[in-house]
Design an enzyme around this catalytic site. Sequence first.
Site, PDB file in Angstrom:
ATOM      1  CB  SER A 128      -0.861   0.051   1.268  1.00  0.00           C
ATOM      2  OG  SER A 128      -1.681  -1.066   1.363  1.00  0.00           O
ATOM      3  CG  HIS A 146      -2.244  -0.634  -4.235  1.00  0.00           C
ATOM      4  ND1 HIS A 146      -2.759   0.616  -3.990  1.00  0.00           N
ATOM      5  CD2 HIS A 146      -2.391  -1.312  -3.073  1.00  0.00           C
ATOM      6  CE1 HIS A 146      -3.179   0.696  -2.748  1.00  0.00           C
ATOM      7  NE2 HIS A 146      -2.971  -0.466  -2.164  1.00  0.00           N
ATOM      8  CD  GLU A 195      -3.319   3.275  -6.882  1.00  0.00           C
ATOM      9  OE1 GLU A 195      -3.538   4.493  -6.924  1.00  0.00           O
ATOM     10  OE2 GLU A 195      -2.872   2.712  -5.854  1.00  0.00           O
ATOM     11  CG  ASN A 204      -3.481   3.662  -0.007  1.00  0.00           C
ATOM     12  OD1 ASN A 204      -4.707   3.664   0.123  1.00  0.00           O
ATOM     13  ND2 ASN A 204      -2.769   2.550   0.013  1.00  0.00           N
TER      14      ASN A 204
HETATM   15  N1  CAA Z   1     -20.042 -12.762  -4.738  1.00  0.00           N
HETATM   16  C1  CAA Z   1     -20.351 -12.058  -5.854  1.00  0.00           C
HETATM   17  N2  CAA Z   1     -20.841 -10.810  -5.814  1.00  0.00           N
HETATM   18  C2  CAA Z   1     -21.060 -10.267  -4.602  1.00  0.00           C
HETATM   19  C3  CAA Z   1     -20.778 -10.926  -3.406  1.00  0.00           C
HETATM   20  C4  CAA Z   1     -20.256 -12.242  -3.503  1.00  0.00           C
HETATM   21  N3  CAA Z   1     -19.981 -12.958  -2.425  1.00  0.00           N
HETATM   22  N4  CAA Z   1     -21.084 -10.133  -2.358  1.00  0.00           N
HETATM   23  C5  CAA Z   1     -21.551  -8.990  -2.891  1.00  0.00           C
HETATM   24  N5  CAA Z   1     -21.544  -9.078  -4.238  1.00  0.00           N
HETATM   25  C6  CAA Z   1     -22.011  -8.065  -5.197  1.00  0.00           C
HETATM   26  C7  CAA Z   1     -23.442  -7.674  -4.893  1.00  0.00           C
HETATM   27  O1  CAA Z   1     -24.349  -8.579  -5.464  1.00  0.00           O
HETATM   28  C8  CAA Z   1     -23.518  -6.299  -5.491  1.00  0.00           C
HETATM   29  O2  CAA Z   1     -23.625  -6.411  -6.895  1.00  0.00           O
HETATM   30  P1  CAA Z   1     -24.542  -5.386  -7.759  1.00  0.00           P
HETATM   31  O3  CAA Z   1     -23.842  -4.061  -7.648  1.00  0.00           O
HETATM   32  O4  CAA Z   1     -24.498  -5.956  -9.125  1.00  0.00           O
HETATM   33  O5  CAA Z   1     -25.872  -5.400  -7.095  1.00  0.00           O
HETATM   34  C9  CAA Z   1     -22.141  -5.731  -5.189  1.00  0.00           C
HETATM   35  O6  CAA Z   1     -21.267  -6.867  -5.043  1.00  0.00           O
HETATM   36  C10 CAA Z   1     -22.111  -4.932  -3.901  1.00  0.00           C
HETATM   37  O7  CAA Z   1     -22.459  -5.812  -2.833  1.00  0.00           O
HETATM   38  P2  CAA Z   1     -23.431  -5.437  -1.613  1.00  0.00           P
HETATM   39  O8  CAA Z   1     -24.649  -4.739  -2.146  1.00  0.00           O
HETATM   40  O9  CAA Z   1     -23.645  -6.643  -0.776  1.00  0.00           O
HETATM   41  O10 CAA Z   1     -22.562  -4.532  -0.733  1.00  0.00           O
HETATM   42  P3  CAA Z   1     -22.437  -2.974  -0.717  1.00  0.00           P
HETATM   43  O11 CAA Z   1     -23.252  -2.333  -1.777  1.00  0.00           O
HETATM   44  O12 CAA Z   1     -22.648  -2.625   0.688  1.00  0.00           O
HETATM   45  O13 CAA Z   1     -20.899  -2.792  -1.131  1.00  0.00           O
HETATM   46  C11 CAA Z   1     -18.596  -2.637  -0.769  1.00  0.00           C
HETATM   47  C12 CAA Z   1     -19.868  -3.375  -0.407  1.00  0.00           C
HETATM   48  C13 CAA Z   1     -18.235  -2.922  -2.237  1.00  0.00           C
HETATM   49  C14 CAA Z   1     -17.501  -3.161   0.126  1.00  0.00           C
HETATM   50  C15 CAA Z   1     -18.834  -1.110  -0.604  1.00  0.00           C
HETATM   51  O14 CAA Z   1     -19.278  -0.847   0.699  1.00  0.00           O
HETATM   52  C16 CAA Z   1     -17.600  -0.304  -0.857  1.00  0.00           C
HETATM   53  O15 CAA Z   1     -17.232  -0.030  -2.001  1.00  0.00           O
HETATM   54  N6  CAA Z   1     -16.927   0.126   0.241  1.00  0.00           N
HETATM   55  C17 CAA Z   1     -15.708   0.911   0.124  1.00  0.00           C
HETATM   56  C18 CAA Z   1     -14.545  -0.022  -0.093  1.00  0.00           C
HETATM   57  C19 CAA Z   1     -13.267   0.731  -0.311  1.00  0.00           C
HETATM   58  O16 CAA Z   1     -13.174   1.947  -0.304  1.00  0.00           O
HETATM   59  N7  CAA Z   1     -12.185  -0.054  -0.518  1.00  0.00           N
HETATM   60  C20 CAA Z   1     -10.877   0.486  -0.666  1.00  0.00           C
HETATM   61  C21 CAA Z   1     -10.144   0.358   0.643  1.00  0.00           C
HETATM   62  S1  CAA Z   1      -8.533   1.081   0.575  1.00  0.00           S
HETATM   63  C22 CAA Z   1      -7.591  -0.096  -0.148  1.00  0.00           C
HETATM   64  O17 CAA Z   1      -8.008  -1.174  -0.448  1.00  0.00           O
HETATM   65  C23 CAA Z   1      -6.164   0.275  -0.415  1.00  0.00           C
HETATM   66  C24 CAA Z   1      -5.212   0.153   0.674  1.00  0.00           C
HETATM   67  O18 CAA Z   1      -4.017   0.015   0.366  1.00  0.00           O
HETATM   68  C25 CAA Z   1      -5.568   0.254   2.095  1.00  0.00           C
HETATM   69  P1  NAD Z   2      -3.464  -9.438   6.376  1.00  0.00           P
HETATM   70  O1  NAD Z   2      -2.926  -9.194   7.736  1.00  0.00           O
HETATM   71  O2  NAD Z   2      -4.934  -9.669   6.226  1.00  0.00           O
HETATM   72  O3  NAD Z   2      -2.740 -10.695   5.700  1.00  0.00           O
HETATM   73  C1  NAD Z   2      -1.357 -10.844   5.605  1.00  0.00           C
HETATM   74  C2  NAD Z   2      -1.119 -12.348   5.511  1.00  0.00           C
HETATM   75  O4  NAD Z   2       0.229 -12.593   5.100  1.00  0.00           O
HETATM   76  C3  NAD Z   2      -1.303 -13.053   6.866  1.00  0.00           C
HETATM   77  O5  NAD Z   2      -2.279 -14.063   6.699  1.00  0.00           O
HETATM   78  C4  NAD Z   2       0.095 -13.648   7.163  1.00  0.00           C
HETATM   79  O6  NAD Z   2       0.036 -14.924   7.782  1.00  0.00           O
HETATM   80  C5  NAD Z   2       0.662 -13.759   5.760  1.00  0.00           C
HETATM   81  N1  NAD Z   2       2.121 -13.806   5.695  1.00  0.00           N
HETATM   82  C6  NAD Z   2       3.023 -13.071   6.385  1.00  0.00           C
HETATM   83  N2  NAD Z   2       4.280 -13.402   5.985  1.00  0.00           N
HETATM   84  C7  NAD Z   2       4.150 -14.353   5.020  1.00  0.00           C
HETATM   85  C8  NAD Z   2       5.065 -15.085   4.208  1.00  0.00           C
HETATM   86  N3  NAD Z   2       6.378 -14.895   4.299  1.00  0.00           N
HETATM   87  N4  NAD Z   2       4.574 -15.996   3.325  1.00  0.00           N
HETATM   88  C9  NAD Z   2       3.239 -16.181   3.209  1.00  0.00           C
HETATM   89  N5  NAD Z   2       2.316 -15.522   3.948  1.00  0.00           N
HETATM   90  C10 NAD Z   2       2.777 -14.597   4.831  1.00  0.00           C
HETATM   91  O7  NAD Z   2      -2.998  -8.204   5.494  1.00  0.00           O
HETATM   92  P2  NAD Z   2      -3.657  -7.634   4.159  1.00  0.00           P
HETATM   93  O8  NAD Z   2      -4.673  -6.621   4.527  1.00  0.00           O
HETATM   94  O9  NAD Z   2      -4.021  -8.787   3.280  1.00  0.00           O
HETATM   95  O10 NAD Z   2      -2.419  -6.841   3.552  1.00  0.00           O
HETATM   96  C11 NAD Z   2      -1.427  -7.500   2.801  1.00  0.00           C
HETATM   97  C12 NAD Z   2      -0.698  -6.484   1.933  1.00  0.00           C
HETATM   98  O11 NAD Z   2      -1.647  -5.852   1.053  1.00  0.00           O
HETATM   99  C13 NAD Z   2      -0.003  -5.363   2.694  1.00  0.00           C
HETATM  100  O12 NAD Z   2       1.151  -5.000   2.002  1.00  0.00           O
HETATM  101  C14 NAD Z   2      -1.056  -4.236   2.639  1.00  0.00           C
HETATM  102  O13 NAD Z   2      -0.499  -2.958   2.804  1.00  0.00           O
HETATM  103  C15 NAD Z   2      -1.603  -4.439   1.256  1.00  0.00           C
HETATM  104  N6  NAD Z   2      -2.948  -3.908   1.013  1.00  0.00           N
HETATM  105  C16 NAD Z   2      -3.895  -3.987   1.994  1.00  0.00           C
HETATM  106  C17 NAD Z   2      -5.173  -3.509   1.743  1.00  0.00           C
HETATM  107  C18 NAD Z   2      -6.279  -3.573   2.776  1.00  0.00           C
HETATM  108  O14 NAD Z   2      -7.301  -2.906   2.603  1.00  0.00           O
HETATM  109  N7  NAD Z   2      -6.133  -4.351   3.840  1.00  0.00           N
HETATM  110  C19 NAD Z   2      -5.485  -2.963   0.483  1.00  0.00           C
HETATM  111  C20 NAD Z   2      -4.484  -2.925  -0.514  1.00  0.00           C
HETATM  112  C21 NAD Z   2      -3.202  -3.397  -0.222  1.00  0.00           C
END
Ligand code: CAA
Ligand code: NAD
Length: 288
Positions: A119, A140, A152, A190
């Site tokens: 991330s 990503h 990404e 991010n």
């Molecule tokens: N299998 C197949 N499809 C499924 C499913 C499953 N098990 N579960 C849900 N779906 C489908 C639904 O049928 C629905 O489809 P339609 O749009 O065609 O109706 C769609 O997926 C959405 O499902 P829900 O209606 O059950 O759920 P929701 O509308 O509440 O959406 C969510 C759930 C997609 C998680 C939504 O809340 C969302 O987008 N949240 C924000 C998530 C977000 O911002 N993620 C990024 C996090 S940051 C990151 O990842 C980067 C990082 O490095 C930290």
């Molecule tokens: P998580 O804690 O859910 O899972 C990490 C997993 O990696 C654990 O199950 C751990 O047992 C396993 N692990 C650690 N060392 C290992 C190794 N050497 N070999 C195999 N498995 C190993 O974490 P996550 O949320 O899945 O995040 C994983 C990566 O993805 C991080 O780099 C995170 O920044 C990135 N990421 C996270 C998100 C998010 O929303 N959580 C979104 C995008 C990217």
Amino acid sequence: MAIHRIGVVGCGLMGSGIAQVSAQAGFPTVVREVSPNALEKGLGAIRRFLDGGIEKGKLTAADADRTLAHLQGTTDLKALGDCDLVIEAIVENLPAKQDLLASLDAIVKPGAVLASNTSSLSITQLATFVRRPERLIGLHFFNPVPLMKLVELVRTVRTDDTVVAEVDAWCRAIGKTVVTCGDSTGFVVNRLLVPYMLDAIRAYEQGLAGRDDIDAAMKLGCGHPMGPLLLADYVGLDTTFYIAEIMFDEFKEPRFAAPPLLRRMVMAGWHGRKSGRGFYDWSTTPPS
Ligand code: CAA
Ligand code: NAD
């Protein structure tokens, strides 16, 4: 070299989702975890997601069976030796990723591409841990991987153009939309999303409003699918904290600093949804 056989390292929140979408698109996929228990937990999450899809009418039982037939779990890193693309999705920690990449580098075939789902860590730095930095890329994905359309694709100054093209084609083959960006900490999403989530935690910590009001405000006032505190629970508070530390270290800007409350919740083992407790209590009924 066309990408056919996929390896995923880590079967947590992200690795399980990446392995699932890869297998679902028909690519033979091997996913590696550190222990049989962790592997079973990750594969169980995939099975539950597929079952949920069948219940919602999004796929058939035959589709789910086909996906599972393309998926192989392992605890042995060597099982990834003949993969064309290996995507690491382990903990957001530089030494852990360095160890893993060095081990993978010794195992994979010369033409393989290595990718990191990090991330916030630098792809350029991760590429210094392998012998073929031109074949390492950032990939990503977003959480939850099966539902979020974006990937990404992050290249460095050293990345080979053919690697970018091959990985881009694979992302499209698994149904994702690709944005390509350079190697700046946090990439595009991010860079914008993390300070927003951290600010929401600060607003809550400072008593501006309660948890439910902050989440409702952003959901109903801005049309976000979920509020920022619920989203932080989804991402994982541990992962959010590690990302904040890395981004603050890079930019030295207060908006990237981890709020004290977040640090304390992580120290207390409240890692959000995956641990059963975060801003919300996930041990009983999940919040809506
Ligand atoms: N299998 C197949 N499809 C499924 C499913 C499953 N098990 N579960 C849900 N779906 C489908 C639904 O049928 C629905 O489809 P339609 O749009 O065609 O109706 C769609 O997926 C959405 O499902 P829900 O209606 O059950 O759920 P929701 O509308 O509440 O959406 C969510 C759930 C997609 C998680 C939504 O809340 C969302 O987008 N949240 C924000 C998530 C977000 O911002 N993620 C990024 C996090 S940051 C990151 O990842 C980067 C990082 O490095 C930290
Ligand atoms: P998580 O804690 O859910 O899972 C990490 C997993 O990696 C654990 O199950 C751990 O047992 C396993 N692990 C650690 N060392 C290992 C190794 N050497 N070999 C195999 N498995 C190993 O974490 P996550 O949320 O899945 O995040 C994983 C990566 O993805 C991080 O780099 C995170 O920044 C990135 N990421 C996270 C998100 C998010 O929303 N959580 C979104 C995008 C990217």
